[in-house]
Structures are given as structure tokens and as C-alpha cells.
Design an enzyme around this catalytic site. Sequence first.
Site, PDB file in Angstrom:
ATOM      1  N   ASP A   1      53.229 108.399  54.665  1.00 28.01           N
ATOM      2  CA  ASP A   1      52.802 108.463  56.421  1.00 28.01           C
ATOM      3  C   ASP A   1      52.860 109.774  56.595  1.00 28.01           C
ATOM      4  OD1 ASP A   1      52.388 108.349  58.675  1.00 28.01           O
ATOM      5  OD2 ASP A   1      54.389 107.180  59.019  1.00 28.01           O
TER       6      ASP A   1
ATOM      7  N   GLU B   1      36.843  96.779  36.205  1.00 32.61           N
ATOM      8  CA  GLU B   1      37.788  95.839  35.790  1.00 32.61           C
ATOM      9  C   GLU B   1      37.092  94.323  35.794  1.00 32.61           C
ATOM     10  OE1 GLU B   1      40.138  92.871  38.526  1.00 32.61           O
ATOM     11  OE2 GLU B   1      38.075  93.565  39.159  1.00 32.61           O
TER      12      GLU B   1
ATOM     13  N   ASP C   1      35.209  97.054  41.330  1.00 33.04           N
ATOM     14  CA  ASP C   1      35.763  95.486  41.338  1.00 33.04           C
ATOM     15  C   ASP C   1      34.486  94.969  40.809  1.00 33.04           C
ATOM     16  OD1 ASP C   1      38.143  94.643  42.451  1.00 33.04           O
ATOM     17  OD2 ASP C   1      36.494  93.565  43.493  1.00 33.04           O
TER      18      ASP C   1
ATOM     19  N   ASP D   1      52.704 106.604  61.986  1.00 33.55           N
ATOM     20  CA  ASP D   1      52.556 105.387  62.305  1.00 33.55           C
ATOM     21  C   ASP D   1      53.505 104.750  61.638  1.00 33.55           C
ATOM     22  OD1 ASP D   1      50.648 105.682  61.050  1.00 33.55           O
ATOM     23  OD2 ASP D   1      49.306 104.945  61.918  1.00 33.55           O
TER      24      ASP D   1
ATOM     25  N   ASP E   1      48.236 107.815  54.775  1.00 29.79           N
ATOM     26  CA  ASP E   1      47.033 108.306  55.081  1.00 29.79           C
ATOM     27  C   ASP E   1      47.363 108.791  54.334  1.00 29.79           C
ATOM     28  OD1 ASP E   1      48.814 110.221  55.926  1.00 29.79           O
ATOM     29  OD2 ASP E   1      49.137 108.969  57.986  1.00 29.79           O
TER      30      ASP E   1
ATOM     31  N   ASN F   1      51.293 110.776  60.156  1.00 31.92           N
ATOM     32  CA  ASN F   1      51.264 110.950  61.042  1.00 31.92           C
ATOM     33  C   ASN F   1      52.181 110.430  62.103  1.00 31.92           C
ATOM     34  OD1 ASN F   1      50.163 108.329  60.535  1.00 31.92           O
ATOM     35  ND2 ASN F   1      48.015 108.512  61.266  1.00 31.92           N
TER      36      ASN F   1
HETATM   37  C1  ACG Z   1      39.562  92.162  41.524  1.00 27.39           C
HETATM   38  C2  ACG Z   1      40.824  92.937  42.939  1.00 27.39           C
HETATM   39  C3  ACG Z   1      41.555  92.598  43.709  1.00 27.39           C
HETATM   40  C4  ACG Z   1      40.566  91.721  44.488  1.00 27.39           C
HETATM   41  C5  ACG Z   1      39.002  91.561  44.084  1.00 27.39           C
HETATM   42  C6  ACG Z   1      38.308  91.284  45.346  1.00 27.39           C
HETATM   43  C7  ACG Z   1      38.666  91.130  42.597  1.00 27.39           C
HETATM   44  O1  ACG Z   1      41.563  93.900  41.844  1.00 27.39           O
HETATM   45  O2  ACG Z   1      42.818  92.639  43.780  1.00 27.39           O
HETATM   46  O3  ACG Z   1      40.884  90.679  45.320  1.00 27.39           O
HETATM   47  O4  ACG Z   1      37.734  91.949  45.470  1.00 27.39           O
HETATM   48  C8  ACG Z   1      39.417  87.886  39.005  1.00 27.39           C
HETATM   49  C9  ACG Z   1      38.625  88.573  39.043  1.00 27.39           C
HETATM   50  C10 ACG Z   1      39.221  89.832  39.968  1.00 27.39           C
HETATM   51  C11 ACG Z   1      40.035  90.230  40.445  1.00 27.39           C
HETATM   52  C12 ACG Z   1      40.729  89.052  40.544  1.00 27.39           C
HETATM   53  C13 ACG Z   1      42.042  89.302  41.605  1.00 27.39           C
HETATM   54  N1  ACG Z   1      40.296  90.955  40.600  1.00 27.39           N
HETATM   55  O5  ACG Z   1      38.141  88.259  38.438  1.00 27.39           O
HETATM   56  O6  ACG Z   1      37.966  90.808  39.578  1.00 27.39           O
HETATM   57  O7  ACG Z   1      40.384  87.891  40.351  1.00 27.39           O
HETATM   58  C14 ACG Z   1      41.394  84.015  35.091  1.00 27.39           C
HETATM   59  C15 ACG Z   1      39.678  85.138  35.667  1.00 27.39           C
HETATM   60  C16 ACG Z   1      39.818  86.173  36.121  1.00 27.39           C
HETATM   61  C17 ACG Z   1      40.565  86.182  37.564  1.00 27.39           C
HETATM   62  C18 ACG Z   1      42.033  85.780  37.171  1.00 27.39           C
HETATM   63  C19 ACG Z   1      42.911  85.940  38.581  1.00 27.39           C
HETATM   64  O8  ACG Z   1      39.011  84.472  34.017  1.00 27.39           O
HETATM   65  O9  ACG Z   1      38.332  86.750  36.593  1.00 27.39           O
HETATM   66  O10 ACG Z   1      40.306  87.478  38.199  1.00 27.39           O
HETATM   67  O11 ACG Z   1      42.294  84.957  36.317  1.00 27.39           O
HETATM   68  O12 ACG Z   1      44.033  85.308  38.235  1.00 27.39           O
HETATM   69  C20 ACG Z   1      43.322  85.205  30.249  1.00 27.39           C
HETATM   70  C21 ACG Z   1      42.377  85.029  30.421  1.00 27.39           C
HETATM   71  C22 ACG Z   1      40.996  85.636  31.350  1.00 27.39           C
HETATM   72  C23 ACG Z   1      42.129  84.421  32.621  1.00 27.39           C
HETATM   73  C24 ACG Z   1      43.797  85.422  32.373  1.00 27.39           C
HETATM   74  C25 ACG Z   1      44.339  85.126  33.886  1.00 27.39           C
HETATM   75  O13 ACG Z   1      43.137  86.814  30.387  1.00 27.39           O
HETATM   76  O14 ACG Z   1      41.974  85.823  29.093  1.00 27.39           O
HETATM   77  O15 ACG Z   1      39.959  85.086  31.918  1.00 27.39           O
HETATM   78  O16 ACG Z   1      41.300  85.575  34.265  1.00 27.39           O
HETATM   79  O17 ACG Z   1      44.405  85.193  31.302  1.00 27.39           O
HETATM   80  O18 ACG Z   1      44.617  83.552  33.901  1.00 27.39           O
HETATM   81  C26 ACG Z   1      42.065  91.110  46.794  1.00 27.39           C
HETATM   82  C27 ACG Z   1      42.283  90.386  47.073  1.00 27.39           C
HETATM   83  C28 ACG Z   1      42.347  89.027  47.472  1.00 27.39           C
HETATM   84  C29 ACG Z   1      41.215  88.749  48.972  1.00 27.39           C
HETATM   85  C30 ACG Z   1      40.147  89.065  47.574  1.00 27.39           C
HETATM   86  C31 ACG Z   1      38.695  89.650  48.855  1.00 27.39           C
HETATM   87  O19 ACG Z   1      43.943  90.828  46.303  1.00 27.39           O
HETATM   88  O20 ACG Z   1      43.447  88.554  47.867  1.00 27.39           O
HETATM   89  O21 ACG Z   1      40.693  87.199  48.714  1.00 27.39           O
HETATM   90  O22 ACG Z   1      40.618  90.991  47.915  1.00 27.39           O
END
Ligand code: ACG
Length: 478
Positions: A12, A229, A184, A16, A20, A14
Site C-alpha cells: 500500500d 489460460e 483470461d 488506505d 496499489d 497511499n
Molecule cells: C479464469 C480466472 C478466474 C476468473 C475467470 C472469469 C476466469 O482465472 O479467476 O473468475 O473471468 C473455468 C474457466 C477458467 C476460469 C475458472 C475459474 N478462470 O475455464 O477460465 O473457471 C474445469 C473446467 C474449467 C474450469 C475449471 C474450474 O474445464 O473450464 O475453469 O473446471 O474449476 C481437470 C480437467 C479440467 C477441469 C479441472 C478442474 O484438469 O481437465 O477441464 O477444469 O480438472 O475440475 C473470476 C472470479 C469468479 C467470478 C468471475 C467473473 O474468480 O468468482 O465469477 O471472475
Amino acid sequence: MFYELYLRSFFDGNGDGIGDLIGAERKLDYLANLGIDGIWLLPILQSPSYHGYSVTDFFNVNPIYGNLKELRSFLSSAHKLGLKVILDLPINHTSPNHEWFLKALDGDKPYRDWYLFLKNEEWLKARRHWDGEKVWTDYSGQLAYTLFGPGSPDLNYESPSLWQQMKEVLTFWLSVGFDGFRFDAAKHIFDFSLEKGICEYQHSRNLAFWKEMTSHCRSISPNSIFVSEVWDDARIVDLYSAIFGIGFNFPLAEDLKASISTRNPELLVKSLKTDLNRCFRSKRSYESGLFLTNHDMSRLVSAMNGDKELSLLAMSILLSLPGVPFLYYGEELGMEGVYDMYFNEEQLEPFLWFENGYGPGQTEWKALGKNHPHSGRSFEAQKMIKDSYFTRFKAIMEFRKLNSWLRLATIRSVKRKENLVMIKVVGESKTANVFHNLGTERVPLETDAGIKVINGSITRYRNRRYIGALSSAIEVVS
Ligand code: ACG
């Protein structure tokens, strides 16, 4: 090596209580001293959410983090230290408070077309791929597609004017001085089938979209860095990574944690061999984004059930592999935090600079829970102690820094002798044998000279060298 930085929790500047840009700029020397060469800034654009993934203005910094002038200053100081900075850009959706969405609700063009509104009652049956959640949200009587929940209506890239708009966003942030982007939710651009009315990934359309966006950036800044990602199985991760250049290696991250937390050397060998066949061969078309944890997951020590020796072993294994490593902020202190999809703040706690939890720059936007004061976990408590978690963690990072040739190396073989896993890594001008002992007993090594500890211990007894329990070592042979 990149450091994944959550600005709100870092430093931080500033007073608050919220981290930042001016604060982070003051701590760039700390980051450079860790041995990283890049920073991945979690979303910093204007947004009402603590995580920042739901944007209200794609051309502005969230005022709680600072302003564009402070951002430019941060970037220029980072560059002076040789650090690249990439911006986390969530362009799959916006906040419902974004003026585009408000105008879309009013039916204004082109905004109406930039979101997906329900056109067929049958579509209401659609469910999110991975957990069966509903994907439509009612905004005062109008239903919009919201894959990530009510706080983030999805943008609808069927509209060509939106592609153009996003190119302008990319141009803008490159001109501000970013070296690239962490894109993302890359597989979600087209993830709803209008024909079938179900959630369905349209990978080829997504890939075409990203090809166009990345080419656009490269036409402005040829050396731009892109990280995708795509949280999915290996085949899908590979498809996207080839376009971006670096792809987070989710399958490897999950396998590494599973094999180390259960101390299962056979599983480690199997996962490394699987990965070796995928992307470590010389013909690979992209670099593996190596990581163990990120903000969507439990922290490393928590994933290792509180066992810090296993966490350090996991880091040494990760940092001896080819690829580009990404380190989540606070992991170097051994911070803890368990991911919960409905309350995912625990792994975003303030970085603990001071042992009593207070001091200049300490962030306090949320109370420290898991990483409470007086736990011996602060930077202050650990920095000068020879065997502290931080000192040992940093030593592993220094090893990687000194051996940066590993980034572009190839794994030639992975072998196992009981609990000892041996990896042969071949770089352009160097070859090394890396040893990891997953057992709780020391193990004799067949090699003699030139072996160096990465983490843990090497001892000598009656002219034999032994690698200690849960230790890692490297022998550079040429
Ligand atoms: C990104 C960011 C995350 C963000 C968002 C949305 C996207 O890092 O912080 O959330 O802007 C899915 C999406 C990713 C997403 C995560 C959170 N991450 O694909 O892009 O959710 C399965 C699915 C994946 C899934 C994952 C989640 O296939 O798609 O990711 O589950 O658990 C094996 C399988 C694999 C499986 C995994 C886990 O590896 O091969 O398919 O993945 O097991 O089971 C943010 C906030 C949220 C808010 C959002 C707007 O964090 O709370 O709602 O922003």
C-alpha cells in the site's frame, strides 16, 4: 520466471490499506531480488469486484490502484530493472455495470449485439460445462448469457464491431507500455452454440479469434508476450498454447501436486513422461507455462496438507523443468489458503510483510485469516533466518535464475529407482541430470563430482554421496 501479482494485497503506497501501483513500484526491488524476470498483473482495470475480472471500463485503471500516470511510472521502473510486465485481460465478459451492458439493456446499437440475450426458451436448459450451473441471468426482465455468474455477462463476439473494439483495447494497453497479456478464459469466447442452444466450446472459432487478436498485437509490438489460460485437458491446452506462445500447463500442475502430496514417485514419472511426449520434445511449438498454484486454486502449502518440505520439493521439481515458470504471490512466504468456489478470497489474503500484521505498506483490505500475524510467516520474520521457508524458497528461485538455460531445454529421459526420480535435461549448450528424492530416507547417488543441491541436503559418507529425504540436486555434466 513470472510473479503473479495481486495488487490489492501487495503493498500500500497511499495509506488506505489497499495495495496499489505506487506501492508495488516501491517493492520492485523486492521482486527483482527474488530472481523473477516478469510480472503478471492480475486485472487492474476499472471494476467493482475485488478480483477485477468484471470490467466497467476497458480504458481505465481501477482508481483504487492509481491512475494511468502511476501505471506508466510503474511500468517504466519495472523495465529499468529488466522486468517484463503482462496484463491480465478478461475480455470474455464485462461487469453488468459497464455502460455497454446498460446500453444493451436499453436496446441501443451496437451494444445490444455485443451481449447474448435469450432468444429461445429452450436455451434456458443450458448448463455450465463443468459444474452444471445455470448460465442465464435475469436483469430486470431481460435474460442475458452469464457463464461466470450474474456479475459478468458474456460479450458476444458474433458481432464484428466488437472485434474491432477489442483491438483498440489491446492497442491502448500496448501503447501504455505493457509487454503483453495473460488472456483470461481463452476457450470461452465462443462457448454457446446458437444452433443447439447448449454450452459447447467452438474451439476452431476461438482459435481464429485469438489468432487475429495476437497478430494485431504483434503488428504493433512484435515481441509481445501472450499467455493463454485454458483450463482443460492436454489436447485442448496444446491447441491454444500454439497460438499464444506460452500456455499454462494445467494438466502438469495438477499431476505434479497429486504425485508430490502423496509422495508417489511412479505418478511423478508418469506425468513427466506424458508431458514429455506432449511439449518437451524438441518439436514443441510453444513454451509450457509452468506453475503449481494460482488465484483459482488452493495455495501450495495447503495443497500439500501443511507439509512445507513437500511444498519446497514441489517447487524444486517445477523449477528444474523446461518452460516458463509462474509463481503466485505469497507462495514464497508459505502462505496458506484453501480455494472455495463460492468464497474464493482466502487465497488472496494480504501479503504479510510484518510479523505483527502492521507497518508501512502492509495491506489490510481484508482481515488476515489463514495467514495471521505472529505466525512466523511474515517476510520480516523470515528474511534473515537461514533455514526459513522464505530463504529456502528463494534459494530454489536463485537456482533457476542461475540455470535459465533450462527454459528452452528438452527432457531426454525420466527414470526412477525406488523413491529417487532422475531426469536428464538437455539444453543448447548444457546437459544436466536432476535428482529428486521423494522418500523420507537418504539415498546413495551413483554420481560423484559436480553435484549441487537445489533444495534439502547432500551428504558424504565413506566416499559416497547421498541425497537427503525430500531433497533435489543437479549435476551439470556438460
Ligand atoms: C479464469 C480466472 C478466474 C476468473 C475467470 C472469469 C476466469 O482465472 O479467476 O473468475 O473471468 C473455468 C474457466 C477458467 C476460469 C475458472 C475459474 N478462470 O475455464 O477460465 O473457471 C474445469 C473446467 C474449467 C474450469 C475449471 C474450474 O474445464 O473450464 O475453469 O473446471 O474449476 C481437470 C480437467 C479440467 C477441469 C479441472 C478442474 O484438469 O481437465 O477441464 O477444469 O480438472 O475440475 C473470476 C472470479 C469468479 C467470478 C468471475 C467473473 O474468480 O468468482 O465469477 O471472475
